[in-house]
Design an enzyme around this catalytic site. Structure first.
Site, PDB file in Angstrom:
ATOM      1  N   CYS A   2       0.840  -1.193   0.000  1.00  0.00           N
ATOM      2  CA  CYS A   2       0.000   0.000   0.000  1.00  0.00           C
ATOM      3  C   CYS A   2       0.877   1.245   0.000  1.00  0.00           C
ATOM      4  CB  CYS A   2      -0.959   0.098   1.176  1.00  0.00           C
ATOM      5  SG  CYS A   2      -2.258  -1.117   1.159  1.00  0.00           S
ATOM      6  N   ARG A  27       4.276  -0.492  -4.746  1.00  0.00           N
ATOM      7  CA  ARG A  27       3.871  -0.920  -3.403  1.00  0.00           C
ATOM      8  C   ARG A  27       2.580  -1.729  -3.406  1.00  0.00           C
ATOM      9  NH1 ARG A  27       6.792   2.122   0.368  1.00  0.00           N
ATOM     10  NH2 ARG A  27       5.375   1.573   2.042  1.00  0.00           N
ATOM     11  N   TRP A  75      -2.477  -2.800  -1.721  1.00  0.00           N
ATOM     12  CA  TRP A  75      -2.096  -4.214  -1.737  1.00  0.00           C
ATOM     13  C   TRP A  75      -2.990  -4.850  -0.688  1.00  0.00           C
ATOM     14  CZ3 TRP A  75       0.009  -8.084   1.388  1.00  0.00           C
ATOM     15  CH2 TRP A  75       0.597  -9.165   0.723  1.00  0.00           C
ATOM     16  N   ASN A  99      -2.236   2.997   5.219  1.00  0.00           N
ATOM     17  CA  ASN A  99      -1.328   1.882   4.946  1.00  0.00           C
ATOM     18  C   ASN A  99      -1.031   1.242   6.295  1.00  0.00           C
ATOM     19  OD1 ASN A  99       2.260   1.805   4.321  1.00  0.00           O
ATOM     20  ND2 ASN A  99       0.801   0.162   4.183  1.00  0.00           N
ATOM     21  N   GLY A 100      -1.288  -0.067   6.401  1.00  0.00           N
ATOM     22  CA  GLY A 100      -1.018  -0.741   7.671  1.00  0.00           C
ATOM     23  C   GLY A 100      -2.162  -1.679   8.008  1.00  0.00           C
ATOM     24  N   GLU A 483      18.945 -16.833  -5.527  1.00  0.00           N
ATOM     25  CA  GLU A 483      18.476 -15.519  -5.969  1.00  0.00           C
ATOM     26  C   GLU A 483      17.968 -15.622  -7.421  1.00  0.00           C
ATOM     27  OE1 GLU A 483      17.550 -12.810  -4.877  1.00  0.00           O
ATOM     28  OE2 GLU A 483      17.707 -11.367  -6.510  1.00  0.00           O
ATOM     29  N   LYS A 487      14.173 -14.652  -8.537  1.00  0.00           N
ATOM     30  CA  LYS A 487      13.894 -13.661  -9.586  1.00  0.00           C
ATOM     31  C   LYS A 487      12.958 -14.277 -10.628  1.00  0.00           C
ATOM     32  CE  LYS A 487      14.945 -10.901  -8.332  1.00  0.00           C
ATOM     33  NZ  LYS A 487      15.347 -10.029  -7.283  1.00  0.00           N
ATOM     34  N   GLU A 490       9.441 -14.680  -9.284  1.00  0.00           N
ATOM     35  CA  GLU A 490       8.776 -13.385  -9.078  1.00  0.00           C
ATOM     36  C   GLU A 490       8.157 -12.828 -10.350  1.00  0.00           C
ATOM     37  OE1 GLU A 490      10.922 -10.942  -5.472  1.00  0.00           O
ATOM     38  OE2 GLU A 490      12.081 -11.141  -7.295  1.00  0.00           O
ATOM     39  N   HIS A 506      20.613 -35.561  -3.084  1.00  0.00           N
ATOM     40  CA  HIS A 506      19.864 -36.010  -1.901  1.00  0.00           C
ATOM     41  C   HIS A 506      18.364 -35.804  -2.077  1.00  0.00           C
ATOM     42  CE1 HIS A 506      23.615 -36.712   0.094  1.00  0.00           C
ATOM     43  NE2 HIS A 506      23.997 -35.472  -0.120  1.00  0.00           N
ATOM     44  N   LYS A 601       6.615  -4.450  -3.278  1.00  0.00           N
ATOM     45  CA  LYS A 601       8.042  -4.244  -3.082  1.00  0.00           C
ATOM     46  C   LYS A 601       8.400  -4.090  -1.612  1.00  0.00           C
ATOM     47  CE  LYS A 601      12.005  -2.060  -5.023  1.00  0.00           C
ATOM     48  NZ  LYS A 601      12.553  -3.361  -5.413  1.00  0.00           N
TER      49      LYS A 601
HETATM   50  C1  G6P Z   1       9.473  -8.277  -0.831  1.00  0.00           C
HETATM   51  C2  G6P Z   1       9.957  -8.045  -2.247  1.00  0.00           C
HETATM   52  C3  G6P Z   1      11.311  -8.726  -2.452  1.00  0.00           C
HETATM   53  C4  G6P Z   1      12.287  -8.262  -1.396  1.00  0.00           C
HETATM   54  C5  G6P Z   1      11.766  -8.533   0.014  1.00  0.00           C
HETATM   55  C6  G6P Z   1      12.638  -7.908   1.083  1.00  0.00           C
HETATM   56  O1  G6P Z   1       9.091  -9.592  -0.679  1.00  0.00           O
HETATM   57  O2  G6P Z   1       9.009  -8.498  -3.180  1.00  0.00           O
HETATM   58  O3  G6P Z   1      11.801  -8.398  -3.745  1.00  0.00           O
HETATM   59  O4  G6P Z   1      13.520  -8.898  -1.574  1.00  0.00           O
HETATM   60  O5  G6P Z   1      10.466  -7.951   0.147  1.00  0.00           O
HETATM   61  O6  G6P Z   1      12.580  -6.517   0.963  1.00  0.00           O
HETATM   62  P1  G6P Z   1      13.604  -5.520   1.649  1.00  0.00           P
HETATM   63  O7  G6P Z   1      13.075  -4.160   1.346  1.00  0.00           O
HETATM   64  O8  G6P Z   1      13.570  -5.836   3.116  1.00  0.00           O
HETATM   65  O9  G6P Z   1      14.931  -5.776   1.062  1.00  0.00           O
END
Ligand code: G6P
Length: 606
Positions: A2, A27, A75, A99-100, A483, A487, A490, A506, A601
């Protein structure tokens, strides 16, 4: 998670709020809304489910009076992403964006309903609108009504509130969710993040928790909720360039941000190497004292992967034991770490609720905490004992790219800083590691300038055609592998997972069959030979493996060849290729790269 915006000033408010919201769309994008004073000086609330473009279409031809306006991008947490649940929410003359999470929403709904307030949404926010309305009726003051309403609310919030009967006023307040104040020419902004108002002003101050920002005809007043004397506003200049929050000639923010990796490294190094001494100087860490007996990283998502690299860097340059913990798990376990340990939270946004919670858990037990974050003034910078800023500039694409590169740089610097201070320091090793780091921006720049996009697209087609993608890696390549998998998940929604190369046999190797692809970055100079054995095991079972490797780590021609690398620098090259591989696959699949489904994000809820 949000985003909210509040504006009061001379500009036409509808187009300004829409533009500001477009900078916050990372957001959330379940719904959006705006409230402003129309030509008849009545508050018009316009809301639309789905992306901001739906709201923009509804707002075509609308223009408001200069004055307060608020906007929201959602969101969803409480209630489906429908128009009814979209913010702003209204009760009588009071209009609110939030937001919250309001934790006592149910009880408040019950009592407000019994008092005759009727609810038109399933959101927790509507109780705030009704509460402020109830108190406004008795006090006739907007800041006072907000203050009294807050007494009844439990949970986290960043709020922007306006009142139809108060056309020159805007109120904001926060607790546990971010809210920044921006000061422009005869104007003020309230926003969840800096990019929202960067086009109009760089003057920013984070609003402290439980302090009401009351903006009215006499300007700004900062009124603590507990009734203590008003605070003096102290604005600072944000070191971000407004064009950094623009897409430029790139198709997507993610693409632009991948290519900003070299700049992110360079800016993160800036001023942190003692001139002439060839030594790392992190003066920000002075408050933490000498090196710790143990270091614990806590982080989520991509930041967690940077922490895993940090462990390897630090443990290879010093004798400090390092642990890496998923923040959401760490925060609810008893702390069994050495006295004097540093707990280091890595977070791009500085607002991730789990990382903040983990750091708070450590702080309460008396541990020193360090924030590694990309956002100056973010919540974590106010809560940690010290802050090491990464300087990637604003990152808008939801999938983190350049911020990850900056985090790698920061933990590399941290390792060098700690190496210098321990008995076990291997002078030569540290010197070499610093030399390589200093050359990295130019080397990465050159690498990105000579990319073979045709090859990457060829690999992207293979990824798009596969049912499942397994990323494997050992040593430095393990964090890169997980990672890479994150990616891909996502932004392509393709099932993918990352494993340590040695773990494949394993269990995961049972998955190898036609249609399953294995991707292997190979940049760890010490372990790549072992990783090749794992690759052979996959190939022997008919699996297809895409390797990303340099001549010294690849006995055969890799799927994407990297240049000859020194020490850890291959980490930057392989990261760029893995990011581009996901990016190009998502583009090929026609996905919305910058706003992948269900994600936000900045995750400010647990
Ligand atoms: C969310 C985002 C990720 C990010 C994670 C941690 O899940 O979608 O891309 O890595 O938060 O975010 P931060 O701001 O704590 O790095």
């Amino acid at each position: 998670m949000c985003g909210i915006i509040g504006y009061i000033g001379p500009e036409e408010p509808v187009s300004l709020v829409l533009e500001a919201l477009s900078r916050l769309e990372y957001r959330g994008y379940d719904s959006a809304g705006v409230a402003y004073f129309d030509r008849e000086a009545k508050v018009d609330v316009v809301r639309a489910s789905g992306k901001l473009s739906n709201l923009a279409a509804l707002c075509q031809g609308r223009a408001g009076l200069p004055g307060p306006a608020i906007g929201h991008i959602r969101w969803a947490t409480h209630g489906a992403p429908t128009e009814e649940n979209a913010h702003p929410h209204r009760s009588g003359p009071i209009v609110v964006v939030h937001n919250g999470i309001i934790e006592n929403d149910r009880e408040l709904r019950k009592s407000l309903s019994s008092e005759g307030f009727s609810f038109s949404s399933e959101t927790d926010t509507e109780v705030v609108a009704h509460l402020v309305h109830r108190h406004y009726r008795t006090t006739g003051s907007l800041p006072e009504a907000v203050r009294l309403a807050l007494r009844e609310i439990a949970g986290s919030y960043a709020l922007a509130v306006l009142c139809e009967e108060r056309p020159g006023e805007l109120v904001g307040v926060r607790r546990g969710a971010p809210l920044l104040l921006g000061e422009g020419e005869n104007a003020y902004f309230l926003a969840s993040d800096v990019p929202a108002f960067l086009k109009w002003t760089r003057k920013m101050m984070p609003l402290p928790p439980d302090v009401i920002a009351a903006i009215g005809p006499d300007g700004l007043a900062l009124l603590p909720v507990d009734g203590s004397p008003p605070l003096v506003p102290l604005f600072e200049e944000v070191p971000w360039d407004p064009v950094a929050a623009e897409k430029g000639h790139y198709r997507h923010f993610m693409e632009k941000e991948i290519f900003e990796g070299p700049r992110a490294i360079m800016d993160t190094l800036e001023g942190r190497i003692a001139p002439g001494h060839g030594r790392v100087m992190l003066s920000e860490l002075a408050r933490l004292g000498p090196s710790p007996p143990e270091l614990v990283f806590v982080a989520c998502g991509t930041s967690y992967h940077a922490a895993l690299l940090g462990r390897q860097f630090i443990e290879s340059l010093s004798d400090i034991p390092v642990r890496v913990e998923i923040a959401s798990e760490f925060r609810y376990r008893p702390l069994r770490i050495r006295k004097g340990a540093w707990v280091v939270g890595i977070t791009q946004s500085g607002e991730t609720a789990d990382t903040l919670g983990a750091l708070d858990h450590a702080r309460r037990e008396g541990y020193l905490t360090l924030a590694v974050t990309n956002v100056p003034g973010s919540s974590i910078t106010r809560e940690a004992s010290a802050t090491l800023l990464t300087r990637a500039g604003p990152e808008i694409g939801v999938a983190s790219t350049k911020a990850f590169v900056a985090q790698i740089t920061a933990v590399w610097l941290l390792a060098l800083h700690l190496a210098r201070r321990t008995a076990l320091r291997e002078e030569e090793g540290s010197k070499k590691a610093l030399e390589i780091l200093l050359k990295s921006p130019a080397r990465l720049e050159g690498f990105l300038g000579a990319l073979d996009l045709g090859t990457i697209d060829g690999l992207a087609e293979k990824v798009a055609a596969s049912r499942f993608v397994i990323f494997i890696g050992r040593g430095l390549d393990y964090p890169l592998a997980i990672e890479g998998a994150l990616k891909l998940k996502e932004i392509t929604y393709r099932p993918a997972d990352g494993y340590p190369g040695g773990e494949l046999k394993h269990g995961p190797i049972a998955l190898i069959e036609p249609g399953v692809l294995v991707v292997a970055p190979l940049v760890d100079p010490d372990l790549s030979a072992k990783e090749w054995s794992n690759i052979r095991e996959v190939e022997a079972r008919g699996g297809t493996v895409l390797t990303i490797a340099s001549p010294e780590t690849a006995p055969v021609l890799p799927a994407y060849p990297l240049p000859a690398t020194e020490g850890w620098e291959g980490v930057f090259f392989a990261t760029a290729i893995l990011q581009l591989l996901s990016y190009r696959t998502a583009v090929l699949m026609g996905n919305d790269v910058d706003q992948p489904r269900n994600l936000a994000k900045s995750v400010t809820v647990e």
